[in-house]
Design a protein around this motif. Structure first.
Motif, mmCIF file in Angstrom:
data_model
loop_
_atom_site.group_PDB
_atom_site.id
_atom_site.type_symbol
_atom_site.label_atom_id
_atom_site.label_comp_id
_atom_site.label_asym_id
_atom_site.label_seq_id
_atom_site.Cartn_x
_atom_site.Cartn_y
_atom_site.Cartn_z
ATOM 1 N N SER A 34 0.838 -1.199 0.000
ATOM 2 C CA SER A 34 0.000 0.000 0.000
ATOM 3 C C SER A 34 0.872 1.248 0.000
ATOM 4 O O SER A 34 1.785 1.366 0.824
ATOM 5 N N GLU A 74 -12.140 -1.933 6.213
ATOM 6 C CA GLU A 74 -11.512 -0.683 6.679
ATOM 7 C C GLU A 74 -10.068 -0.593 6.141
ATOM 8 O O GLU A 74 -9.630 0.459 5.648
ATOM 9 N N ALA A 75 -9.357 -1.727 6.204
ATOM 10 C CA ALA A 75 -7.969 -1.739 5.712
ATOM 11 C C ALA A 75 -7.947 -1.522 4.195
ATOM 12 O O ALA A 75 -7.074 -0.809 3.665
ATOM 13 N N LYS A 78 -8.256 2.095 3.371
ATOM 14 C CA LYS A 78 -7.001 2.842 3.576
ATOM 15 C C LYS A 78 -6.082 2.678 2.356
ATOM 16 O O LYS A 78 -5.427 3.619 1.911
ATOM 17 N N HIS A 81 -7.132 4.857 -0.387
ATOM 18 C CA HIS A 81 -6.691 6.251 -0.233
ATOM 19 C C HIS A 81 -5.274 6.433 -0.786
ATOM 20 O O HIS A 81 -4.957 7.465 -1.364
#
Ligand code: G3H
Length: 541
Positions: A34, A74-75, A78, A81
């Motif tokens: 990420s 939720e991960a 992220k 984003h």
């Protein structure tokens, strides 16, 4: 007969039977990619078991291969984003980078990727049971695809490196990226079909979130570091975890601009419906299919049988393009059934690394039960299993099964088996298979077998608007990748091929000006001074 060559208990190997070059180490994968970082996952992990059973002490159990992060919604958000940040509303380094520089990044990826072949081939064998030859072919085809994509993009860029003048307007028209792409491939081609969307999406300037298929997950591990090293941060991101939880949340967020998904139409529809602004979402989908073969009375028997065996049973029938139902005209039926059955009985079952292994373990744990249900249903309704060994399974190995005669009351007539069952429907009149195709929910391809040009010509015109590819005396297939691969109805959305993929992951965008002296001077200054990446007549060789 297939089983005669094997005692069931020895279909699967003992630990010491596994050749050294096929042996694999357990991989506990703890990271995801990420924003240019390999991040440790601190949550739960999912275990990966091979469809290959290891035999010991008269018992056998699926080989434990390792684990991967069971990320949550939720991960995943992220990570999205990070992809959004890299795209930066189209103003990020990657979407505004000159094509030639994006190509340099992809070339550096390719150079490192080539070294991963032995490892990835092993993972393909262990995670999805694909035989060695086909696993190597999947890797090589991916390399070719990347090279061809680079060449196609250069050509596209060369064609766009000029200004056009039309009705008093000067314009330069090029293709630009769309945004954040969610790429999800299928388990039967976890490398190749994912890369068939991932690479064009990236090279066109989009940023990508890639979620591996439901099987063939650990094989991506060797690529994480290479992705990190070869692309600017956030351009390629890799997430893991349940699709409903991760992909579902990403779609619900509305932050995905392109959905590139190869899998079932049921899941594709679900994902698309989750997006709050469908008008903002572009979808590139490869979905279900039930491609028929029509074997006509005047077909070359040998060719028809060989193509139908390969078309129906390669990789245990787990190809979206597989021939999933055979219509055979009554005059040729006795000879066809005899030769077809004989050849099916000669197919070798074995472990993916064994020479000539054709029938190999199925990765979906519940598949043998499902296939048995289809067979039982057909037998109950009047079909017979023609080949010795048909209908038999041993753990994850399911022996190929030829069912005849199949009719419309049987589930196998309309359900996509995606496994080694070959239903054969006898027919008198060509209207019978034609009606099947017209009424089908799918519209990918068809194979026609005949030696008569007139017979074939009469079928081409009515069929060409039912499917997207008619194969004459040839099995259905996706390749070569230069040709369009798509489908009608529930079979696909959008077209993939080397060139088409560059189009679907981009949008035509242009700079225009009225033909005045002042504007011409401005354009000339920008072009000669190489002041813009987009407005540029530089030529890519
Ligand atoms: O599973 C669907 C694949 O796109 C089929 O590809 O025809 O090259 O095996 P293939």
């Amino acid at each position: 007969m297939v089983q005669k060559e094997y005692k069931h208990s020895k279909l699967f190997p003992d630990l010491e039977d596994i050749p050294k070059d096929a042996a694999i180490d357990i991989l506990e994968q703890k990271v995801f990619l990420s924003g240019g970082e390999l991040k440790e996952w601190n949550g739960p992990f999912s275990k990966v078991y091979s469809p290959i059973y290891i035999h010991s002490n008269r018992e056998s159990a699926p080989k434990y291969l390792g684990s991967y992060p069971e990320m949550n919604g939720e991960a995943a958000i992220k990570v999205m984003h990070a992809a959004k940040l890299a795209y930066n509303q189209g103003m990020g380094e990657w979407p505004t980078m000159q094509v030639k520089n994006r190509i340099i990044h992809v070339e550096s990826f390719l150079k490192a990727f080539l070294h991963t072949k032995p490892e990835i081939v092993k993972w393909l064998m262990w995670e999805i049971g694909k035989n060695k030859g086909d696993s190597e072919a999947e890797f090589d085809r991916t390399v070719d695809y990347i090279n061809d994509t680079i060449e196609a993009l250069k050509e596209q860029d060369r064609n766009a490196s000029k200004l056009e003048l039309n009705s008093g307007i000067y314009a330069q028209v090029k293709r630009g990226p769309i945004g954040v792409v969610l790429c999800m491939g299928p388990y039967n081609y976890p490398l190749n079909e994912t890369f068939a969307t991932l690479i064009p999406a990236l090279i066109m300037g989009n940023t990508v979130i890639f979620r591996p298929a439901k099987f063939g997950i650990l094989l991506i591990h060797p690529l994480l570091q290479i992705f990190k090293d070869c692309f600017p941060k956030g351009v390629i991101n890799v997430i893991y975890g349940d699709g409903k939880e991760t992909a579902g949340k990403l779609m619900e967020s509305g932050g995905i601009d392109v959905l590139a998904f190869i899998g079932s139409s049921k899941i594709a529809n679900l994902l698309k419906r989750q997006h709050p602004s469908p008008n903002r979402l572009r979808s590139v989908l490869g979905l279900d299919a039930k491609n028929p073969a029509i074997v006509l009375a005047d077909a070359d028997l040998e060719i028809a049988v060989n193509e139908c065996i390969n078309g129906a049973l390669a990789f245990n029938g787990q190809r979206c393009t597989a021939l999933k139902i055979l219509y055979v005209q009554k005059e040729i039926l006795p000879h066809f059934l005899e030769l077809f059955t004989l050849k099916v009985e000669q197919l070798k079952a074995g472990m993916p690394w064994e020479k000539d292994a054709y029938i190999t373990p199925l990765p979906e744990p519940n598949k043998p039960v499902y296939l048995k249900e289809l067979i039982d249903d057909a037998v109950l309704k009047g079909a017979t299993i023609l080949n010795e060994g048909g209908g038999v399974s041993h753990q994850s190995i399911f022996f190929p099964t030829v069912l005849f005669p199949v009719n419309k009351n049987m589930r196998i007539y309309s359900e996509e088996q995606f496994g080694p069952i070959v239903p054969i429907v006898p027919f008198d009149d060509i209207s019978e298979p034609l009606n099947y195709i017209v009424e089908s929910n799918y519209g990918q391809q068809v194979s026609l077998f005949s030696n008569n040009a007139d017979t074939l010509a009469k079928l081409i015109d009515p069929l060409i608007n039912q499917v997207c590819r008619i194969n004459i005396n040839t099995k259905c297939q996706r390749g070569p990748d230069a040709f369009p691969f798509n489908g009608r109805k529930d079979s696909a959305e959008g077209t993939l091929s080397v060139i088409d993929a560059l189009r679907v992951f981009s949008i035509r965008t242009m700079v225009a000006t009225r033909d005045t002296e002042q504007n011409k001077q401005i354009f000339t200054q920008i072009l000669e001074g190489r002041k813009s990446h987009f407005l540029s007549t530089d030529f890519l060789l």
